[in-house]
Write a protein that holds these residues in place. Structure first.
Motif, PDB file in Angstrom:
ATOM      1  N   THR A 188       0.844  -1.189   0.000  1.00 26.33           N
ATOM      2  CA  THR A 188       0.000   0.000   0.000  1.00 26.33           C
ATOM      3  C   THR A 188       0.883   1.244   0.000  1.00 26.33           C
ATOM      4  O   THR A 188       1.825   1.358   0.789  1.00 26.33           O
ATOM      5  CB  THR A 188      -0.927   0.010   1.222  1.00 26.33           C
ATOM      6  OG1 THR A 188      -1.764  -1.145   1.180  1.00 26.33           O
ATOM      7  CG2 THR A 188      -1.796   1.255   1.238  1.00 26.33           C
TER       8      THR A 188
ATOM      9  N   THR B 299       1.192   5.416   0.306  1.00 21.12           N
ATOM     10  CA  THR B 299       0.565   6.614   0.891  1.00 21.12           C
ATOM     11  C   THR B 299       1.574   7.758   0.882  1.00 21.12           C
ATOM     12  O   THR B 299       2.730   7.594   0.486  1.00 21.12           O
ATOM     13  CB  THR B 299       0.120   6.345   2.348  1.00 21.12           C
ATOM     14  OG1 THR B 299       1.247   5.883   3.113  1.00 21.12           O
ATOM     15  CG2 THR B 299      -0.995   5.299   2.406  1.00 21.12           C
TER      16      THR B 299
ATOM     17  N   SER C  45     -11.035   0.496  -2.281  1.00 18.48           N
ATOM     18  CA  SER C  45     -11.020   0.887  -0.872  1.00 18.48           C
ATOM     19  C   SER C  45     -12.034   1.995  -0.664  1.00 18.48           C
ATOM     20  O   SER C  45     -11.931   3.080  -1.258  1.00 18.48           O
ATOM     21  CB  SER C  45      -9.621   1.355  -0.456  1.00 18.48           C
ATOM     22  OG  SER C  45      -9.617   1.786   0.886  1.00 18.48           O
ATOM     23  N   ASP C  46     -13.034   1.725   0.190  1.00 18.90           N
ATOM     24  CA  ASP C  46     -14.060   2.728   0.481  1.00 18.90           C
ATOM     25  C   ASP C  46     -13.481   3.815   1.394  1.00 18.90           C
ATOM     26  O   ASP C  46     -12.500   3.599   2.099  1.00 18.90           O
ATOM     27  CB  ASP C  46     -15.257   2.057   1.154  1.00 18.90           C
ATOM     28  CG  ASP C  46     -16.537   2.858   0.948  1.00 18.90           C
ATOM     29  OD1 ASP C  46     -16.473   3.922   0.301  1.00 18.90           O
ATOM     30  OD2 ASP C  46     -17.586   2.402   1.425  1.00 18.90           O
TER      31      ASP C  46
ATOM     32  N   ASN D  38     -11.800   6.390   0.714  1.00 18.54           N
ATOM     33  CA  ASN D  38     -10.407   6.596   0.335  1.00 18.54           C
ATOM     34  C   ASN D  38     -10.357   7.745  -0.664  1.00 18.54           C
ATOM     35  O   ASN D  38     -11.065   7.730  -1.681  1.00 18.54           O
ATOM     36  CB  ASN D  38      -9.844   5.315  -0.285  1.00 18.54           C
ATOM     37  CG  ASN D  38      -8.350   5.398  -0.566  1.00 18.54           C
ATOM     38  OD1 ASN D  38      -7.783   6.475  -0.683  1.00 18.54           O
ATOM     39  ND2 ASN D  38      -7.725   4.240  -0.672  1.00 18.54           N
TER      40      ASN D  38
ATOM     41  N   ARG E  45     -10.305   7.843  -4.604  1.00 18.78           N
ATOM     42  CA  ARG E  45     -11.493   7.794  -5.456  1.00 18.78           C
ATOM     43  C   ARG E  45     -11.769   9.144  -6.110  1.00 18.78           C
ATOM     44  O   ARG E  45     -12.591   9.232  -7.023  1.00 18.78           O
ATOM     45  CB  ARG E  45     -12.703   7.356  -4.637  1.00 18.78           C
ATOM     46  CG  ARG E  45     -12.580   5.933  -4.090  1.00 18.78           C
ATOM     47  CD  ARG E  45     -13.746   5.586  -3.191  1.00 18.78           C
ATOM     48  NE  ARG E  45     -15.001   5.637  -3.923  1.00 18.78           N
ATOM     49  CZ  ARG E  45     -16.206   5.547  -3.353  1.00 18.78           C
ATOM     50  NH1 ARG E  45     -16.292   5.405  -2.036  1.00 18.78           N
ATOM     51  NH2 ARG E  45     -17.297   5.591  -4.083  1.00 18.78           N
TER      52      ARG E  45
ATOM     53  N   ASP F 283     -16.712  -1.327  -5.831  1.00 17.13           N
ATOM     54  CA  ASP F 283     -16.292  -2.628  -5.324  1.00 17.13           C
ATOM     55  C   ASP F 283     -16.850  -3.717  -6.235  1.00 17.13           C
ATOM     56  O   ASP F 283     -18.026  -4.063  -6.166  1.00 17.13           O
ATOM     57  CB  ASP F 283     -16.806  -2.812  -3.887  1.00 17.13           C
ATOM     58  CG  ASP F 283     -16.219  -4.056  -3.245  1.00 17.13           C
ATOM     59  OD1 ASP F 283     -15.337  -4.667  -3.864  1.00 17.13           O
ATOM     60  OD2 ASP F 283     -16.641  -4.401  -2.125  1.00 17.13           O
TER      61      ASP F 283
ATOM     62  N   ASP G 238     -10.855  -4.581 -10.531  1.00 14.02           N
ATOM     63  CA  ASP G 238      -9.577  -4.133  -9.994  1.00 14.02           C
ATOM     64  C   ASP G 238      -8.377  -4.725 -10.723  1.00 14.02           C
ATOM     65  O   ASP G 238      -7.242  -4.382 -10.432  1.00 14.02           O
ATOM     66  CB  ASP G 238      -9.488  -4.448  -8.501  1.00 14.02           C
ATOM     67  CG  ASP G 238      -9.459  -5.949  -8.219  1.00 14.02           C
ATOM     68  OD1 ASP G 238      -9.799  -6.716  -9.136  1.00 14.02           O
ATOM     69  OD2 ASP G 238      -9.095  -6.333  -7.097  1.00 14.02           O
TER      70      ASP G 238
ATOM     71  N   SER H  90      -4.792   6.496  -0.632  1.00 11.80           N
ATOM     72  CA  SER H  90      -3.848   5.380  -0.646  1.00 11.80           C
ATOM     73  C   SER H  90      -4.133   4.508  -1.864  1.00 11.80           C
ATOM     74  O   SER H  90      -5.279   4.401  -2.314  1.00 11.80           O
ATOM     75  CB  SER H  90      -3.951   4.552   0.635  1.00 11.80           C
ATOM     76  OG  SER H  90      -5.241   3.958   0.735  1.00 11.80           O
TER      77      SER H  90
ATOM     78  N   THR I  64      -3.317   0.561  -3.228  1.00  9.06           N
ATOM     79  CA  THR I  64      -2.780  -0.764  -2.951  1.00  9.06           C
ATOM     80  C   THR I  64      -2.545  -1.497  -4.269  1.00  9.06           C
ATOM     81  O   THR I  64      -3.432  -1.548  -5.127  1.00  9.06           O
ATOM     82  CB  THR I  64      -3.739  -1.578  -2.069  1.00  9.06           C
ATOM     83  OG1 THR I  64      -3.882  -0.909  -0.806  1.00  9.06           O
ATOM     84  CG2 THR I  64      -3.204  -2.981  -1.822  1.00  9.06           C
TER      85      THR I  64
END
Length: 455
Positions: free
Chosen positions: A252, A254, A314-315, A317, A320, A356, A360, A392, A394
């Motif tokens: 991940t 950041t 990733s919610d 986040n 987005r 989701d 991905d 972030s 991943t």
């Protein structure tokens, strides 16, 4: 008055010699004309026979093409609901669960070459057996079928056997139905396309991977763990945070650098601040990216390569808020010696997932016009929007592979192993049919995109 006697001219017919010469000349003319007519008739008959033989070969070729093109078919679109329908039936493969790893066969065909033990009664040349899924008119699966084409005693036969279970109208049967398709067949050959990359090119052929692996490890295809190492403060590049730092199948990222001017409340269009990370073997992460990254010794013309990785959703986040017209995410190659991008390969843009779901996965295929040496795979991030840099990203299951099935050639002497059979994506069918002593030949290349487990 005395009358003089009338004078007559001396008219005479052909002499015997002249008649014989005349008859001889006419005989020669008739003989030549007859021979010409006979030759013309023979040529017409030969031409018609050749055309008929070629027509028979082409008709048979059409039937074979229809069968082979459907080989390995595993999915379709339902005509009623217009939805995608897939089948997981293992019968579509020849022997995927063999207890011996080297004999596992995830292809949908079998070829018995001339001189091998022939499973059909009396067959003398190649036999092609192929498997496919039969669908009904709505696109739903009915059953798996095994179709065979074989040559026996001058005739070409087609058999069809249903692999249980079967529902609906059974076009074949469980024991197999045999139909004579053509007689006076002189030759029948089946040549599978030899993939550009063979199982022998695997560094670890027993690992069960589909593609020869270049990343994350170019020595063991069973290794999935990797490390991302950052390009630290260097020119326009700034260090970001990576978790975990030394091992794992995902990492991940950041603490991205931003080119957004918060004082002016707008992007700095002249800003070039970027973050860059390189794929390296899992393990110690202390050192420069040049020393740690997994170096690709060479990318060569004539092959197709595939970069693949996942970016899990990733919610809550800020990633987005990524703006495609402003922000920049890319994957590409950099020379190990100086970090510059090779001119032969552009970077490939990608975006983070917005929901989701099964979106991905990122797959990128490419080839190179000339040889590229000593490069590492790098991810580059440049942000201009106000929030995306605080999110972030991943990255999971990074791979760089050579694709076996894209480039191929037809080598009659090549005998595919079970590992290579799944990567055969075309067949060459050669057929010769006789008609009244004349031969019609057909050479047909048939793509088989559904053979094998993927691609």
């Amino acid at each position: 008055m005395k009358r003089e006697p009338t004078s007559f001219s001396h008219n005479r017919g052909f002499t015997l010699m002249e008649l014989m010469v005349y008859i001889a000349i006419m005989g020669i003319i008739v003989l030549v004309a007859g021979q010409a007519f006979s030759n013309s008739t023979k040529m017409r008959v030969r031409t018609q026979s050749m055309i008929k033989a070629t027509e028979i070969a082409e008709n048979v070729g059409t039937l074979i093409k229809d069968d082979v093109a459907q080989m390995g078919a595993k999915s379709a679109i339902d005509k009623t609901t217009h939805t995608f329908v897939a089948s997981e039936a293992k019968d579509i493969y020849m022997d995927p669960d063999n207890s011996t790893e080297s004999k596992k066969d995830s292809s949908s065909f079998r070829i018995v070459n001339q001189g091998d033990a022939c499973p059909e009664n009396g067959c003398t040349t190649d036999t092609l057996a192929l498997r496919r899924i039969r669908y009904n008119t709505n696109g739903n699966r009915e059953a798996e079928e095994e179709v065979k084409w074989f040559f026996a005693q001058g005739k070409l036969f087609r058999s069809c056997r249903t692999l249980p279970p079967a529902t609906g109208t059974d076009e074949c049967n469980s024991t197999g139905s045999i139909v004579e398709v053509a007689e006076n067949v002189a030759d029948f050959k089946v040549i599978p396309a030899k993939p550009g990359v063979l199982s022998a090119d695997y560094s670890a052929p027993t690992a069960g991977k589909q593609f020869p692996r270049l990343l994350p490890s170019n020595s063991d295809t069973s290794i999935h763990a990797f490390t991302l190492v950052p390009r630290t403060n260097e020119g326009d590049f700034y260090t970001l945070s990576i978790t975990p730092t030394i091992t794992g199948e995902q990492a991940t990222l950041t603490n991205f650098t931003t080119n957004y001017d918060f004082e002016q409340q707008k992007p700095d269009i002249n800003g070039k601040k970027a973050n860059q990370v390189f794929v390296a073997p899992a393990g110690e992460s202390i050192g420069s990216w040049n020393d740690l990254c997994t170096q690709i010794d060479s990318l060569v013309p004539g092959y197709e390569y595939e970069i693949s990785f996942h970016i899990p959703f990733s919610d809550n986040n800020n990633s987005r808020t990524f703006r495609p017209n402003e922000d920049h995410m890319a994957v590409g190659f950099r020379y190990t010696k100086n970090g510059k991008k090779p001119d032969e390969i552009d970077d490939f843009l990608f975006y983070p997932p917005t929901n989701d779901g099964p979106t991905d996965m990122r797959n990128i295929r490419f080839s190179v016009p000339t040889k590229v040496t000593e490069v590492c795979l790098a991810f580059t991030f440049v942000f201009y929007s106000p929030l995306a840099s605080s999110g972030s990203i991943t990255i999971r299951d990074v791979q760089l592979n050579r694709v076996e099935s894209t480039n191929y050639e037809f080598d009659p002497s090549w005998q595919p192993s079970p590992k290579d059979k799944q990567n055969v994506k075309a067949f060459k069918i050669e057929l010769a049919v006789n008609k009244n002593g004349e031969t019609g030949n057909l050479s047909l290349v048939i793509p088989t995109p559904s053979n094998g487990p993927r691609d």
